[in-house]
Design an enzyme around this catalytic site. Structure first.
Site, PDB file in Angstrom:
ATOM      1  CD  GLU A   1       9.505  -8.510   3.273  1.00 19.26           C
ATOM      2  OE1 GLU A   1       9.045  -7.683   2.455  1.00 19.26           O
ATOM      3  OE2 GLU A   1      10.441  -9.278   2.989  1.00 19.26           O
ATOM      4  N   PRO A   2       5.639  -6.115   7.543  1.00 18.37           N
ATOM      5  CG  PRO A   2       4.500  -6.358   9.576  1.00 18.37           C
ATOM      6  CD  PRO A   2       5.437  -7.075   8.638  1.00 18.37           C
TER       7      PRO A   2
ATOM      8  NE  ARG B   1       1.634   2.798   4.166  1.00 22.49           N
ATOM      9  CZ  ARG B   1       2.120   3.844   3.498  1.00 22.49           C
ATOM     10  NH1 ARG B   1       1.899   5.062   3.950  1.00 22.49           N
ATOM     11  NH2 ARG B   1       2.783   3.678   2.376  1.00 22.49           N
TER      12      ARG B   1
ATOM     13  NE  ARG C   1       2.811   8.642   3.787  1.00 14.13           N
ATOM     14  CZ  ARG C   1       1.505   8.725   3.734  1.00 14.13           C
ATOM     15  NH1 ARG C   1       0.863   9.609   4.481  1.00 14.13           N
ATOM     16  NH2 ARG C   1       0.806   7.913   2.968  1.00 14.13           N
TER      17      ARG C   1
ATOM     18  CE1 TYR D   1       5.037   8.014  -2.252  1.00 16.09           C
ATOM     19  CE2 TYR D   1       5.016   8.792   0.014  1.00 16.09           C
ATOM     20  CZ  TYR D   1       5.646   8.118  -1.012  1.00 16.09           C
ATOM     21  OH  TYR D   1       6.874   7.550  -0.806  1.00 16.09           O
TER      22      TYR D   1
ATOM     23  CB  CYS E   1      10.723  29.072  -1.493  1.00 19.80           C
ATOM     24  SG  CYS E   1      11.287  30.002  -0.078  1.00 19.80           S
ATOM     25  CD  GLU E   2       9.672  22.933  -4.088  1.00 21.69           C
ATOM     26  OE1 GLU E   2       8.765  22.246  -4.578  1.00 21.69           O
ATOM     27  OE2 GLU E   2      10.853  22.590  -4.028  1.00 21.69           O
TER      28      GLU E   2
HETATM   29  C1  LIG Z   1       8.265  -0.996   1.687  1.00 20.63           C
HETATM   30  C2  LIG Z   1       8.339  -2.473   1.790  1.00 20.63           C
HETATM   31  C3  LIG Z   1       7.680  -3.133   2.821  1.00 20.63           C
HETATM   32  C4  LIG Z   1       6.803  -2.432   3.830  1.00 20.63           C
HETATM   33  O1  LIG Z   1       5.629  -1.941   3.290  1.00 20.63           O
HETATM   34  P1  LIG Z   1       4.531  -1.304   4.261  1.00 20.63           P
HETATM   35  O2  LIG Z   1       3.498  -0.792   3.338  1.00 20.63           O
HETATM   36  O3  LIG Z   1       5.197  -0.224   5.028  1.00 20.63           O
HETATM   37  O4  LIG Z   1       4.028  -2.402   5.147  1.00 20.63           O
HETATM   38  C5  LIG Z   1       7.847  -4.503   2.927  1.00 20.63           C
HETATM   39  N1  LIG Z   1       8.618  -5.195   2.042  1.00 20.63           N
HETATM   40  C6  LIG Z   1       9.258  -4.583   1.021  1.00 20.63           C
HETATM   41  C7  LIG Z   1      10.093  -5.383   0.107  1.00 20.63           C
HETATM   42  C8  LIG Z   1       9.152  -3.205   0.868  1.00 20.63           C
HETATM   43  O5  LIG Z   1       9.781  -2.604  -0.143  1.00 20.63           O
END
Ligand SMILES: *Cc1c(COP(=O)(O)O)cnc(C)c1O
Length: 429
Positions: free
Chosen positions: A275-276, A278, A314, A318, A346-347
């Site tokens: 599940e990529p 980013r 971000r 983060y 304004c922060e």
């Molecule tokens: C956010 C998330 C991802 C994706 O993470 P990346 O760091 O963007 O690759 C995949 N699976 C689940 C369950 C997530 O919450």
């Protein structure tokens, strides 16, 4: 590698000068390279070649309908974390059997929509969720394919806000309790146990935490098979990090990640899902902004931009670093000066970078934040009634707006003023 490079002294998005888009759309705006998006998706797909696999793009990284459509066309599955993202994936043409539903707090209404519309699998994160899903599926006369998301208690060694695989995090079922919960799942009506799921965090820059987690998943899968479960699918989550600076970071490549997957779980004969998010979208996007003022400060000068924390949160949220580059290529020999790069909100938190070494800028100059394609536009808000930042996609010499900037009238009209509210005219003097 991406497709945001200088050509003839001008930053280009693929074959389009960024300044040309800025003149047409106005700033700030996000700009995505379709070639980079496709390239990153294919790197993952190729990394798992030979394994029965599905790359499920994590929609939350960037859910623009054009990006989902592009990736769906390339054969991507999708990982969604809300009914809204499920609807987006379906609207982009992704069939239900390519959609995985993740998330720690799925509501019954969301479960119902996904069961009726078609779903590859629910990644279930707790016993109460499992019971709710069983109830809904049984009431619809359907069977919900599930994997349990296990929490392997592995330190992802990333920012605390995006680490999800330690036992104290809210995510998943403690791996030590997994067998017991699988046994319960096996007995529930409307539930079909198909696999095991894990996701330990985001922006991981080394393979060791993945290895630790995947070894635990492989061991668990063997145990569960021994218990009589037909474990035929492993969802290994996302999280592979990207380089946010050009110099000193070199996270593992998708090919190395793929080799690790083969090594740790390859012999189980399971279908593998990843599940990529980013890594597919991050370096496929930039945020383009204009310098409003250069202001001298007591310690150093401020670069005040027309982009702010509401457009790209971000850095405030983060402490993230984004490379900031001028759209007009600076002379090689130009001396760099330390700037605090800030927005107009304004922060004090509305600060993109402190003491960043940059070439000299003047009001009106364009700058680009690199690596802004993931967790950028999707986290934008209209704080300070700054219109939601528009988005553009480029493909070769073509480009188009994939989300327009709302007008102020549209923003104001979204609110409703009840007719029982006293107005100025009805107020007693
Ligand atoms: C956010 C998330 C991802 C994706 O993470 P990346 O760091 O963007 O690759 C995949 N699976 C689940 C369950 C997530 O919450």
């Amino acid at each position: 590698m991406d497709h945001f490079l200088y050509r003839n002294g001008q930053l280009h998005a693929e074959d389009v000068p960024v300044a040309e888009i800025a003149a047409a759309v106005g700033t700030p705006f996000y700009c995505y390279s379709s070639a980079t998006l496709l390239r990153h998706f294919r790197l993952f797909d190729e990394a798992l070649a030979g394994l029965d696999h599905l790359v499920c793009y994590a929609v939350k990284a960037n859910s623009n309908q054009a990006i989902l459509t592009l990736l769906a066309g390339a054969g991507a599955g999708m990982d969604v974390v809300s009914g809204g993202e499920y609807a987006r994936a379906r609207a982009a043409g992704v069939p239900g059997e390519r959609i995985v539903f993740s998330g720690v707090g799925k509501t019954r209404a969301e479960m119902r929509v996904a069961l009726e519309g078609g779903i590859r699998q629910f990644n279930v994160e707790s016993e109460p969720e499992l019971e709710a899903l069983s109830e809904i599926a049984a009431s619809l006369g359907r069977v919900a394919p599930i994997a349990l998301r296990v929490n392997p208690d592995v330190d992802a060694r990333t920012h605390a806000k995006i680490a999800t695989g330690k036992s104290e995090n809210k995510f998943g079922i403690p791996i030590a309790r997994a067998r017991e919960v699988y046994a319960a799942a096996g007995r529930l009506p409307g539930i079909d146990v198909v696999g095991v799921d894990v996701h330990i965090g985001s922006q991981l820059t080394e393979l060791a935490p993945f290895r630790a987690a995947y070894e635990k998943v492989a061991e668990l899968a063997r145990m569960l098979r021994g218990d009589g479960h037909d474990i035929r699918r492993l969802d290994l989550g996302g999280g592979l990090g990207i380089p946010y600076t050009r110099s000193n970071e070199a996270p593992p490549l998708p090919s190395e990640y793929g080799a690790l997957i083969r090594e740790t779980v390859g012999d189980l004969g399971c279908e593998v899902e990843i599940e990529p998010g980013r890594l597919i979208a991050g370096n496929a996007g930039i945020l383009v902004s204009r310098v409003i003022y250069v202001k001298s400060g007591a310690e150093r000068d401020f670069l005040i931009l027309d982009a702010a924390m509401n457009d790209l949160v971000r850095p405030s949220m983060y402490d993230a670093h984004h490379d900031i580059v001028p759209v007009v290529e600076p002379e090689v020999a130009v001396p760099l000066l330390p700037f605090d790069v800030v927005g107009p909100v304004c922060e004090t938190g509305d600060t993109f970078a402190r003491a960043r070494a940059l070439p000299p800028f003047a009001a009106g100059d364009l700058v680009a934040f690199r690596s802004a394609g993931a967790y950028g536009a999707v986290m934008a808000s209209e704080y300070n009634t700054r219109p939601l930042v528009p988005e553009v996609m480029v493909s070769g010499t073509r480009w188009g707006q994939v989300r327009a900037r709302p007008t102020l009238d549209e923003i104001i009209a979204r609110d409703n003023v009840p007719d029982w509210l006293p107005t100025n005219e009805s107020m007693p003097d």
